[in-house]
Write an enzyme that holds these catalytic residues in place. Structure first.
Site, PDB file in Angstrom:
ATOM      1  N   GLN A 142      16.683  35.430  52.021  1.00 27.98           N
ATOM      2  CA  GLN A 142      16.503  35.622  50.584  1.00 27.98           C
ATOM      3  C   GLN A 142      15.108  35.238  50.109  1.00 27.98           C
ATOM      4  O   GLN A 142      14.697  35.625  49.001  1.00 27.98           O
ATOM      5  CB  GLN A 142      17.544  34.819  49.803  1.00 27.98           C
ATOM      6  N   HIS A 282      25.201  26.520  46.317  1.00 33.43           N
ATOM      7  CA  HIS A 282      24.751  27.574  47.219  1.00 33.43           C
ATOM      8  C   HIS A 282      25.933  28.483  47.549  1.00 33.43           C
ATOM      9  O   HIS A 282      27.098  28.105  47.391  1.00 33.43           O
ATOM     10  CB  HIS A 282      24.183  26.926  48.490  1.00 33.43           C
TER      11      HIS A 282
END
Length: 339
Positions: A142, A282
């Site tokens: 990411q 997360h």
């Protein structure tokens, strides 16, 4: 006279101890300087000026000391290592590489009244690895964008598409980052809103068609649809047995507390951190489970921090822990899409 001799001996002893401590500190400092240079070369890190390098070195040194001290404990079931995050403070790391946003006061979704379709699964087997079933794409990265939610959701959709349709296709996280207005792009989001977008948009395109940029761009809605889902469901909360049933059938998106220094520097083994809480920061995807040679049960997590983190981008984390919410809260908030 005896007291004077004792005093002199005490002073000499303190001096020797102080010198040894000083030398020990000096050795670590010299070693840290060398290791920082090696680390910079390995991860192609370049600093804009000496002051930045000096401040980043201090952060690196603190992380290095944590890693080395941890690895001296032979009772642990996992190891740590310095990695590409090791010159970041914990706050910087969380801001750049996580991005889960759980709506305030809402750890469940409107789906919570829907029955759990895998409730009656009776045979989960000793292990499952959806990678071996061809239902998991390569580990992605990411980058400096807080969109873990998009990677977690996409991995789950990729999995169910392979299971239902027989073909594994890498799908577009960038489309979710740009076009999923319910979430906040690199500013964070949550997986069920990503699933809602895919449902309402009648699908999602491929990664090849709409490649990842690690930043939020203008939404491009001209791409053809490569995968669709009909709905999503929520795994019963704080129930690892229910989670096991779901993962035995398909990869599952989960929220987790990934904020700790040990999680950040995990390099291998079965993760179990006493300091890991249940504040969900997360998003990852559970793509399997098993038991180690030492008899420790674990979940297999696919992360979105590239292959240089963990076990080639994956983490094994302890399963069937004493707490109902699971290790690092991974059983608190879990979803799976339906084909």
């Amino acid at each position: 006279m005896a007291s004077v001799i004792f005093l002199i001996l005490a002073i000499l002893s303190c001096s020797r101890t102080s010198g040894a401590t000083s030398r020990g500190g000096g050795l670590f400092e010299a070693s840290a300087v060398e290791k920082h240079e090696q680390w910079m070369s390995r991860f192609h890190r370049v600093y804009s000026h000496d002051a930045e390098k000096a401040s980043r070195f201090e952060i690196f040194k603190k992380n290095l000391k944590f890693v080395e001290s941890f690895n001296m404990n032979t009772n642990k079931t996992y190891k740590l290592d310095v990695n590409k995050f090791s010159d970041l403070t914990d706050e910087e790391f969380q801001a750049r590489y996580m991005g889960l946003l759980v709506p305030e006061g809402k750890t469940r979704t409107s789906q919570e009244t829907v029955s759990f379709r895998y409730e009656n699964v009776s045979e989960t087997g000793e292990s499952m690895d959806w990678r071996q079933k061809g239902a998991v794409t390569a580990v992605k990265n990411q980058g400096h964008c807080g969109c873990c939610w998009a990677f977690s959701a996409v991995a789950a959709v990729e999995g169910i598409m392979k299971i239902a349709k027989g073909e594994l296709v890498s799908l577009s996280e960038q489309q979710l980052v740009d076009c999923n207005r319910e979430n906040k792009g690199c500013g964070g989001g949550i997986m069920w809103k990503a699933f809602n977008y895919i449902i309402n948009n009648q699908g999602i395109t491929t990664e090849d068609s709409y490649p990842y940029q690690a930043s939020q761009q203008t939404c491009d809605s001209t791409h053809s649809i490569a995968a669709t889902i009909s709905a999503y469901e929520t795994v019963p909360q704080n129930d690892e047995e229910a989670l096991l049933k779901a993962v035995s059938q398909q990869p599952v998106s989960v929220a987790i507390d990934g904020s700790g220094a040990a999680f950040k520097h995990y390099s291998g083994g079965i993760f179990e951190d006493e300091d890991c809480g249940t504040h969900l920061t997360h998003a990852v995807t559970i793509v399997g489970y098993g038991t180690s040679e030492e008899g420790i049960k674990y979940w297999l997590l696919k992360n979105s921090w590239g292959e240089q983190w963990g076990e080639d981008g994956y983490m094994r984390i302890k399963r069937d822990v004493d707490a109902p919410e699971g290790a690092c809260g991974l059983a608190k908030l879990a979803f799976y899409p339906l084909a």
